[in-house]
Enzyme design. Structure first.
Site, mmCIF file in Angstrom:
data_model
loop_
_atom_site.group_PDB
_atom_site.id
_atom_site.type_symbol
_atom_site.label_atom_id
_atom_site.label_comp_id
_atom_site.label_asym_id
_atom_site.label_seq_id
_atom_site.Cartn_x
_atom_site.Cartn_y
_atom_site.Cartn_z
ATOM 1 N N ARG A 73 10.027 8.318 2.626
ATOM 2 C CA ARG A 73 8.680 8.764 3.019
ATOM 3 C C ARG A 73 8.524 10.277 2.898
ATOM 4 N NH1 ARG A 73 10.302 4.891 6.634
ATOM 5 N NH2 ARG A 73 8.921 3.109 7.001
ATOM 6 N N ASP B 233 1.741 6.935 3.595
ATOM 7 C CA ASP B 233 2.416 5.880 4.334
ATOM 8 C C ASP B 233 1.562 5.323 5.471
ATOM 9 O OD1 ASP B 233 5.088 4.469 4.723
ATOM 10 O OD2 ASP B 233 4.726 5.243 6.729
ATOM 11 N N LYS C 5 0.847 -1.179 0.000
ATOM 12 C CA LYS C 5 0.000 0.000 0.000
ATOM 13 C C LYS C 5 0.894 1.244 0.000
ATOM 14 C CE LYS C 5 1.601 0.643 3.991
ATOM 15 N NZ LYS C 5 2.495 1.792 4.178
#
Length: 313
Positions: free
Chosen positions: A193, A205, A123
């Site tokens: 990130r 995230d 994801k």
């Protein structure tokens, strides 16, 4: 409730699962990238599933690829500029695990599907909705499995919450809250990130987890964003401060249900991991929903005119 000793033993078993003999013709997985998340997400669980084996790894750095494969007992290694594509061209690879940075999910998932491979990808699925739509449409046309790796969906804990809500024992859902964060210092300078070009940010995230959970519990998609606030941070590829370090959003769902999600890449300590649907007749809270296999608690609060009753289930 776990005692401290039994909890430690439980976590040790999860991180060191028993190794079972592999079947004669297992499903062979290939991994794109020597990702830190792959051991806990795929490599360790595969060891006690005789019907599958992690067969191949591709990474751009040859030394890193060889060391990673040796450590995790992966038979086939591809590296260099064409390593990812060489893995996809391997006829022995049946399925691909794609834990690459978010911004690379679309490109390499599409290539894996085009090569006839089933895909398990981390994801969030992609940077934008149109990319996600294209991936699932291609998988459907080719008769392939494409699955986003929301592991919480396979835990008994979230299924128990869903059963409680669907039973109607607490009445109709009125609002929901979901949150997930990382401790301060966990995401440092240079972390992917924080890179806009790679699909970075707290919402991508962490926030996708509570958003996914709220969609699952209501069996519906949000209809509108009622409000959203973000704390942004700059990075080498994001001079416009487009990457969010934290986001809070209030969403509208069907049947007058509101959902609040919060995500943060720098909170003072571990957590928050809460998931709380509030209903007409009470509420239910699932603590640590993303990692409930390690530890979790479910608390149901039933209210009437005179009192509130709390119980663990």
């Amino acid at each position: 409730m776990f005692s401290l000793i039994s909890l430690v033993q439980h976590i040790r078993t999860l991180n060191n699962p028993p190794v079972l003999p592999v079947q004669a013709s297992p499903l062979r997985f290939g991994i794109l990238g020597a990702a830190n998340i792959a051991p806990n997400s795929l490599i360790l669980p595969a060891r006690n599933h005789p019907e599958m084996v992690v067969y191949a790894l591709a990474a751009r750095d040859a030394k890193k690829a060889e060391a990673y494969a040796q450590k995790h007992q992966i038979e086939k290694v591809y590296s260099g500029a064409h390593g990812y594509q060489n893995l996809l061209d391997d006829p022995m690879v049946d399925a691909v695990y794609n834990p690459l940075p978010n911004g690379l999910h679309f490109e390499w998932t599409m290539k894996a599907l085009a090569a006839g491979k089933h895909v398990l990808f981390e994801k969030p699925s992609a940077n934008i909705v149109d990319e996600t739509r294209q991936m699932f449409e291609l998988a459907e046309r080719k008769g392939l499995v494409l699955l986003e790796a929301y592991h919480y969906r396979f835990y008994p804990a979230i299924a128990r919450i869903k059963d409680i809500l669907d039973s109607g024992e607490l009445g109709q859902i009125k609002s929901m809250r979901g949150s997930l964060g990382l401790p301060q210092g966990f995401v440092g300078p240079g972390d992917i990130r924080l890179e806009y070009a790679l699909g970075g940010g707290a919402m991508m995230d962490c926030g996708c987890y509570p958003l996914s959970a709220l969609r699952y519990l209501t069996s519906a998609n949000p209809t509108a964003v009622l409000s959203a606030t973000a704390r942004t941070v700059s990075s080498a590829s994001d001079t416009g401060n487009l990457v969010d370090h934290a986001t809070t959003a209030v969403l509208s769902f069907p049947n007058d249900v509101t959902g609040t999600i919060h995500c943060d890449l720098a909170i003072p300590s571990w957590g928050p991991f809460g998931l709380i649907p509030d209903c007409e007749g009470g509420s239910v809270e699932l603590f640590n929903f993303p990692l409930s296999a390690y530890y979790h608690s479910i608390t149901v609060t039933v209210k009437d005119d005179k009192r509130k009753l709390r119980k663990r289930v």
